[in-house]
Scaffold this motif. Structure first.
Motif, PDB file in Angstrom:
ATOM      1  N   PRO A 131      39.931  63.047  76.972  1.00  0.00           N
ATOM      2  CA  PRO A 131      39.550  64.450  77.161  1.00  0.00           C
ATOM      3  C   PRO A 131      38.495  64.619  78.247  1.00  0.00           C
ATOM      4  O   PRO A 131      37.659  63.730  78.469  1.00  0.00           O
ATOM      5  CB  PRO A 131      38.991  64.850  75.790  1.00  0.00           C
ATOM      6  CG  PRO A 131      38.618  63.573  75.126  1.00  0.00           C
ATOM      7  CD  PRO A 131      39.568  62.539  75.641  1.00  0.00           C
ATOM      8  N   MET A 184      44.669  64.816  76.298  1.00  0.00           N
ATOM      9  CA  MET A 184      44.648  64.560  74.871  1.00  0.00           C
ATOM     10  C   MET A 184      44.434  63.077  74.554  1.00  0.00           C
ATOM     11  O   MET A 184      44.291  62.707  73.391  1.00  0.00           O
ATOM     12  CB  MET A 184      45.958  65.041  74.222  1.00  0.00           C
ATOM     13  CG  MET A 184      46.041  66.535  74.130  1.00  0.00           C
ATOM     14  SD  MET A 184      44.748  67.188  73.025  1.00  0.00           S
ATOM     15  CE  MET A 184      44.963  68.953  73.244  1.00  0.00           C
ATOM     16  N   VAL A 185      44.411  62.255  75.575  1.00  0.00           N
ATOM     17  CA  VAL A 185      44.102  60.834  75.403  1.00  0.00           C
ATOM     18  C   VAL A 185      42.693  60.551  75.902  1.00  0.00           C
ATOM     19  O   VAL A 185      41.896  59.887  75.229  1.00  0.00           O
ATOM     20  CB  VAL A 185      45.133  59.961  76.133  1.00  0.00           C
ATOM     21  CG1 VAL A 185      44.794  58.479  75.967  1.00  0.00           C
ATOM     22  CG2 VAL A 185      46.548  60.238  75.614  1.00  0.00           C
ATOM     23  N   LEU A 202      51.574  61.444  76.183  1.00  0.00           N
ATOM     24  CA  LEU A 202      50.918  62.708  75.871  1.00  0.00           C
ATOM     25  C   LEU A 202      50.276  63.293  77.118  1.00  0.00           C
ATOM     26  O   LEU A 202      50.119  62.605  78.140  1.00  0.00           O
ATOM     27  CB  LEU A 202      49.843  62.495  74.807  1.00  0.00           C
ATOM     28  CG  LEU A 202      50.284  61.918  73.463  1.00  0.00           C
ATOM     29  CD1 LEU A 202      49.061  61.548  72.645  1.00  0.00           C
ATOM     30  CD2 LEU A 202      51.139  62.928  72.712  1.00  0.00           C
ATOM     31  N   ASP A 203      49.878  64.538  77.014  1.00  0.00           N
ATOM     32  CA  ASP A 203      49.043  65.151  78.039  1.00  0.00           C
ATOM     33  C   ASP A 203      47.810  64.268  78.224  1.00  0.00           C
ATOM     34  O   ASP A 203      47.119  63.953  77.248  1.00  0.00           O
ATOM     35  CB  ASP A 203      48.639  66.547  77.566  1.00  0.00           C
ATOM     36  CG  ASP A 203      47.729  67.285  78.545  1.00  0.00           C
ATOM     37  OD1 ASP A 203      47.173  66.650  79.458  1.00  0.00           O
ATOM     38  OD2 ASP A 203      47.558  68.500  78.359  1.00  0.00           O
ATOM     39  N   HIS A 221      48.068  70.539  62.958  1.00  0.00           N
ATOM     40  CA  HIS A 221      48.971  71.051  63.998  1.00  0.00           C
ATOM     41  C   HIS A 221      49.659  72.360  63.590  1.00  0.00           C
ATOM     42  O   HIS A 221      50.743  72.673  64.081  1.00  0.00           O
ATOM     43  CB  HIS A 221      50.019  69.993  64.400  1.00  0.00           C
ATOM     44  CG  HIS A 221      49.443  68.662  64.731  1.00  0.00           C
ATOM     45  ND1 HIS A 221      48.456  68.494  65.677  1.00  0.00           N
ATOM     46  CD2 HIS A 221      49.701  67.427  64.209  1.00  0.00           C
ATOM     47  CE1 HIS A 221      48.136  67.215  65.746  1.00  0.00           C
ATOM     48  NE2 HIS A 221      48.862  66.547  64.867  1.00  0.00           N
ATOM     49  N   ARG A 266      46.733  67.771  69.464  1.00  0.00           N
ATOM     50  CA  ARG A 266      47.387  66.615  70.102  1.00  0.00           C
ATOM     51  C   ARG A 266      48.735  66.382  69.431  1.00  0.00           C
ATOM     52  O   ARG A 266      48.845  65.678  68.432  1.00  0.00           O
ATOM     53  CB  ARG A 266      46.508  65.368  69.998  1.00  0.00           C
ATOM     54  CG  ARG A 266      47.108  64.197  70.787  1.00  0.00           C
ATOM     55  CD  ARG A 266      46.085  63.139  71.098  1.00  0.00           C
ATOM     56  NE  ARG A 266      45.734  62.337  69.941  1.00  0.00           N
ATOM     57  CZ  ARG A 266      44.837  61.343  69.962  1.00  0.00           C
ATOM     58  NH1 ARG A 266      44.181  61.068  71.097  1.00  0.00           N
ATOM     59  NH2 ARG A 266      44.571  60.656  68.882  1.00  0.00           N
ATOM     60  N   SER A 267      49.750  66.966  69.999  1.00  0.00           N
ATOM     61  CA  SER A 267      51.076  66.929  69.400  1.00  0.00           C
ATOM     62  C   SER A 267      52.125  66.955  70.504  1.00  0.00           C
ATOM     63  O   SER A 267      51.975  67.669  71.494  1.00  0.00           O
ATOM     64  CB  SER A 267      51.263  68.127  68.468  1.00  0.00           C
ATOM     65  OG  SER A 267      52.568  68.214  67.984  1.00  0.00           O
ATOM     66  N   THR A 268      53.186  66.199  70.302  1.00  0.00           N
ATOM     67  CA  THR A 268      54.268  66.167  71.289  1.00  0.00           C
ATOM     68  C   THR A 268      55.399  67.117  70.933  1.00  0.00           C
ATOM     69  O   THR A 268      56.297  67.340  71.741  1.00  0.00           O
ATOM     70  CB  THR A 268      54.845  64.740  71.410  1.00  0.00           C
ATOM     71  OG1 THR A 268      55.327  64.319  70.125  1.00  0.00           O
ATOM     72  CG2 THR A 268      53.774  63.768  71.886  1.00  0.00           C
ATOM     73  N   TYR A 301      40.379  70.410  68.511  1.00  0.00           N
ATOM     74  CA  TYR A 301      40.937  69.872  69.751  1.00  0.00           C
ATOM     75  C   TYR A 301      42.110  68.938  69.461  1.00  0.00           C
ATOM     76  O   TYR A 301      43.188  69.080  70.051  1.00  0.00           O
ATOM     77  CB  TYR A 301      39.850  69.121  70.525  1.00  0.00           C
ATOM     78  CG  TYR A 301      40.292  68.661  71.899  1.00  0.00           C
ATOM     79  CD1 TYR A 301      40.249  69.542  72.983  1.00  0.00           C
ATOM     80  CD2 TYR A 301      40.738  67.368  72.121  1.00  0.00           C
ATOM     81  CE1 TYR A 301      40.652  69.141  74.246  1.00  0.00           C
ATOM     82  CE2 TYR A 301      41.140  66.951  73.377  1.00  0.00           C
ATOM     83  CZ  TYR A 301      41.099  67.841  74.441  1.00  0.00           C
ATOM     84  OH  TYR A 301      41.503  67.436  75.691  1.00  0.00           O
ATOM     85  N   TYR A 302      41.936  67.990  68.569  1.00  0.00           N
ATOM     86  CA  TYR A 302      42.984  67.027  68.267  1.00  0.00           C
ATOM     87  C   TYR A 302      43.896  67.496  67.139  1.00  0.00           C
ATOM     88  O   TYR A 302      45.119  67.392  67.225  1.00  0.00           O
ATOM     89  CB  TYR A 302      42.389  65.667  67.890  1.00  0.00           C
ATOM     90  CG  TYR A 302      41.782  64.912  69.044  1.00  0.00           C
ATOM     91  CD1 TYR A 302      42.537  64.597  70.172  1.00  0.00           C
ATOM     92  CD2 TYR A 302      40.455  64.497  69.016  1.00  0.00           C
ATOM     93  CE1 TYR A 302      41.988  63.903  71.235  1.00  0.00           C
ATOM     94  CE2 TYR A 302      39.889  63.798  70.072  1.00  0.00           C
ATOM     95  CZ  TYR A 302      40.653  63.495  71.182  1.00  0.00           C
ATOM     96  OH  TYR A 302      40.109  62.813  72.232  1.00  0.00           O
TER      97      TYR A 302
END
Length: 309
Positions: free
Chosen positions: A148, A145-146, A141-142, A254, A280-282, A234-235
């Motif tokens: 912050p 997002m892991v 992930l970015d 999402h 927080r999504s791929t 955020y998440y």
């Protein structure tokens, strides 16, 4: 069939005692285990449940009652009593969270106040929580997002407080019916309870279902409810929390767009918003979650029940 879906179906068969993929309800447990009887009524619940598996309990009262409340693992809700012959009945969805629950027996306690006064009576039954092993997945992930940035921490804290407040609701009216409707028709891509390693770091297990959905695809309500919370988090990204009564909450994360407002009453199948990839999504998908008395449980079994009014 995608391998994750095959894995999920196998796990559903193994981890859900009393459920089958044909959509049968869990059988009633024998009186010696999972059932409490008295002259005034009975409390029926499954003998066992996997940690994370939601289950239905039913209260049957021989006569009318003024009110009834249920307590499970330290959390309580009023029960919506419905007339049934000369008496009344009520049902509730319960479960333990894979994040922090431990195996062992847990009591379901129902306290009934007779109509017209009199001494309250108690019905109690026990459910044995079972520990299960689940697989692990690795995601990239970015990094923000892991872990912050510090500047985002106050926002994340506020959003977590709002989410806790929404999940802590236990309104007395029961709006839900089973089985739940699928919020999107897409295939399952990640199951409840799967362990997660994000950017090489172990994190909390996944406490919902990821369902494939294209950006802009309608997302519908799994059951009748009242919108408890919406926002751009955020998440979770753009999200909707629906309160179905008696502590049962569904979550839709999402989204690319939210089409309902807090406090709005919605019907099963009503469009809540559009799928997306916010937070927080791929990729574009829907994260669908279920909370029972504030504990996140596996939504999958709630799609499998026979008609349960």
């Amino acid at each position: 069939m995608p391998w994750l879906l095959m894995l999920a179906l196998a796990l559903a068969a193994c981890l859900s005692p009393g459920l089958s993929l044909a959509g049968r309800r869990p059988p009633v447990a024998p009186a010696a285990a999972g059932q409490s009887k008295s002259a005034g009524g009975e409390l029926v619940c499954p003998q066992t449940a996997a940690i994370g598996e939601p289950f239905v309990v039913r209260v049957k009262l021989a006569g009318p009652a003024a009110q009834a409340s249920l307590t499970f693992m330290g959390r309580s809700t009023s029960l919506a009593l419905r007339v049934s012959g000369p008496g009344a009945e009520a049902v509730a969805v319960l479960g333990a969270d894979v994040l922090d629950a431990r195996p062992g027996p847990q009591d379901v306690v129902v306290r009934v106040t007779p109509l017209g006064g009199g001494k309250p009576r108690t019905l109690k039954a026990s459910v044995e929580l079972l520990c299960v092993k689940r697989p692990v997945e690795r995601l990239t992930l970015d990094p923000a997002m892991v872990d912050p940035p510090d500047a985002e921490l106050p926002r994340i804290g506020r959003e977590r407080a709002l989410a806790r407040q929404a999940l802590g609701r236990a309104t007395p009216q029961r709006l839900w019916k089973l089985p739940f409707s699928h919020p999107v028709p897409g295939e399952l891509s990640s199951i409840y309870g799967i362990g997660r390693i994000l950017n090489g770091e172990p994190r909390s297990p996944h406490r919902g279902l990821d369902l494939e959905a294209d950006i802009g695809q309608p997302v519908i309500a799994a059951a009748d409810g009242v919108v408890a919370l919406t926002g751009g988090f955020y998440y979770a990204g753009n999200c909707v929390y629906l309160d179905h009564g008696q502590g049962l909450i569904t979550m839709y994360f999402h989204l690319s767009e939210v089409r309902v407002e807090t406090g709005q009453r919605v019907a099963r199948g009503q469009v809540l918003g559009m799928a997306g990839d916010t937070g927080r999504s791929t990729r574009s998908h829907l994260h669908f979650g279920v909370s029972a008395l504030g504990r996140l449980v596996d939504p999958a079994p709630l799609f499998l029940y026979d008609a349960f009014p």
